[in-house]
Design a protein around this motif. Sequence first.
Motif, PDB file in Angstrom:
ATOM      1  N   ASP A   1       0.809  -1.214   0.000  1.00  0.00           N
ATOM      2  CA  ASP A   1       0.000   0.000   0.000  1.00  0.00           C
ATOM      3  C   ASP A   1       0.842   1.263   0.000  1.00  0.00           C
ATOM      4  O   ASP A   1       0.322   2.356  -0.227  1.00  0.00           O
ATOM      5  N   LYS A   2       2.161   1.131   0.234  1.00  0.00           N
ATOM      6  CA  LYS A   2       3.055   2.284   0.231  1.00  0.00           C
ATOM      7  C   LYS A   2       3.803   2.420  -1.099  1.00  0.00           C
ATOM      8  O   LYS A   2       4.156   3.517  -1.516  1.00  0.00           O
ATOM      9  N   GLN A   3       4.060   1.289  -1.743  1.00  0.00           N
ATOM     10  CA  GLN A   3       4.858   1.278  -2.978  1.00  0.00           C
ATOM     11  C   GLN A   3       4.216   0.297  -3.969  1.00  0.00           C
ATOM     12  O   GLN A   3       4.820  -0.698  -4.346  1.00  0.00           O
ATOM     13  N   PRO A   4       2.987   0.551  -4.402  1.00  0.00           N
ATOM     14  CA  PRO A   4       2.239  -0.433  -5.191  1.00  0.00           C
ATOM     15  C   PRO A   4       2.890  -0.808  -6.512  1.00  0.00           C
ATOM     16  O   PRO A   4       2.671  -1.923  -7.013  1.00  0.00           O
ATOM     17  N   ASP A   5       3.691   0.080  -7.093  1.00  0.00           N
ATOM     18  CA  ASP A   5       4.314  -0.237  -8.381  1.00  0.00           C
ATOM     19  C   ASP A   5       5.325  -1.361  -8.290  1.00  0.00           C
ATOM     20  O   ASP A   5       5.719  -1.928  -9.314  1.00  0.00           O
ATOM     21  N   MET A   6       5.740  -1.735  -7.062  1.00  0.00           N
ATOM     22  CA  MET A   6       6.707  -2.815  -6.881  1.00  0.00           C
ATOM     23  C   MET A   6       6.048  -4.172  -6.677  1.00  0.00           C
ATOM     24  O   MET A   6       6.735  -5.193  -6.635  1.00  0.00           O
ATOM     25  N   TRP A   7       4.726  -4.197  -6.539  1.00  0.00           N
ATOM     26  CA  TRP A   7       4.032  -5.442  -6.182  1.00  0.00           C
ATOM     27  C   TRP A   7       3.068  -5.835  -7.297  1.00  0.00           C
ATOM     28  O   TRP A   7       1.893  -6.088  -7.068  1.00  0.00           O
TER      29      TRP A   7
END
Length: 226
Positions: free
Chosen positions: A164-170
């Motif tokens: 939820d903090k860095q969605p582009d990585m998941w």
Amino acid sequence: MHPDVQLRATADGSGTLYVPALDEHYHSTHGAVQEARHVYLGAGLEPALAAATGPVCVLEVGFGTGLNALLTLERSRTAPVPIAYDTVEKHPLPWELVRELATAPELQVPPLPAFRQQLHEAVWEQPVVLAPTFTLRKLAGELQHLALEAAAYQVIYFDAFAPDKQPDMWTDAVFGQLYAAAAPGGCLVSYCAKGSFKRSLRATGWQVEAIPGPPGKREMTRAWKR
């Protein structure tokens, strides 16, 4: 002090960084060192070392404060095979900030303080031999834009900020990229146990298992390339 982060202590005496803009810590507040040992070394590196017949190649997503790399370097000194350690970081932290972090007593024993500094001061984009058993290569930039070698890594430490903090990585694209980079039989380990994460792993070919997490977390995730 770096304007974007704050120094914080964790329950085992080791330090972490807090990012107010994300409301996120770099490590578990229940203990940075014990989390790293449990999630990355215990669940990922140790099985790879036990099965190794040659050098073990590790890919870390999120160099951060360098804690996972330092503990892996420490382990390499008694490991049965050498370790080649590639680490990716989009926002490198200056050594002047990292050295202010509290370190657990176990990491204050020489030569670990010197290794800690060498990890941060090592040049980027090329292999650096820090010990006869450990070679470091730091890669700057976004993981998604890196051309990773195919089938190269026995272990992947996935240590990005939370979904939820860095969605582009998941995303499926990222886990597909990492699946291609993993060696046959290789594993990916992460502190995260969210269902959406595990579904993305399965969608890109990984065989997923939930295993006991570190203090403060009931579960973590380990995935295998079979």
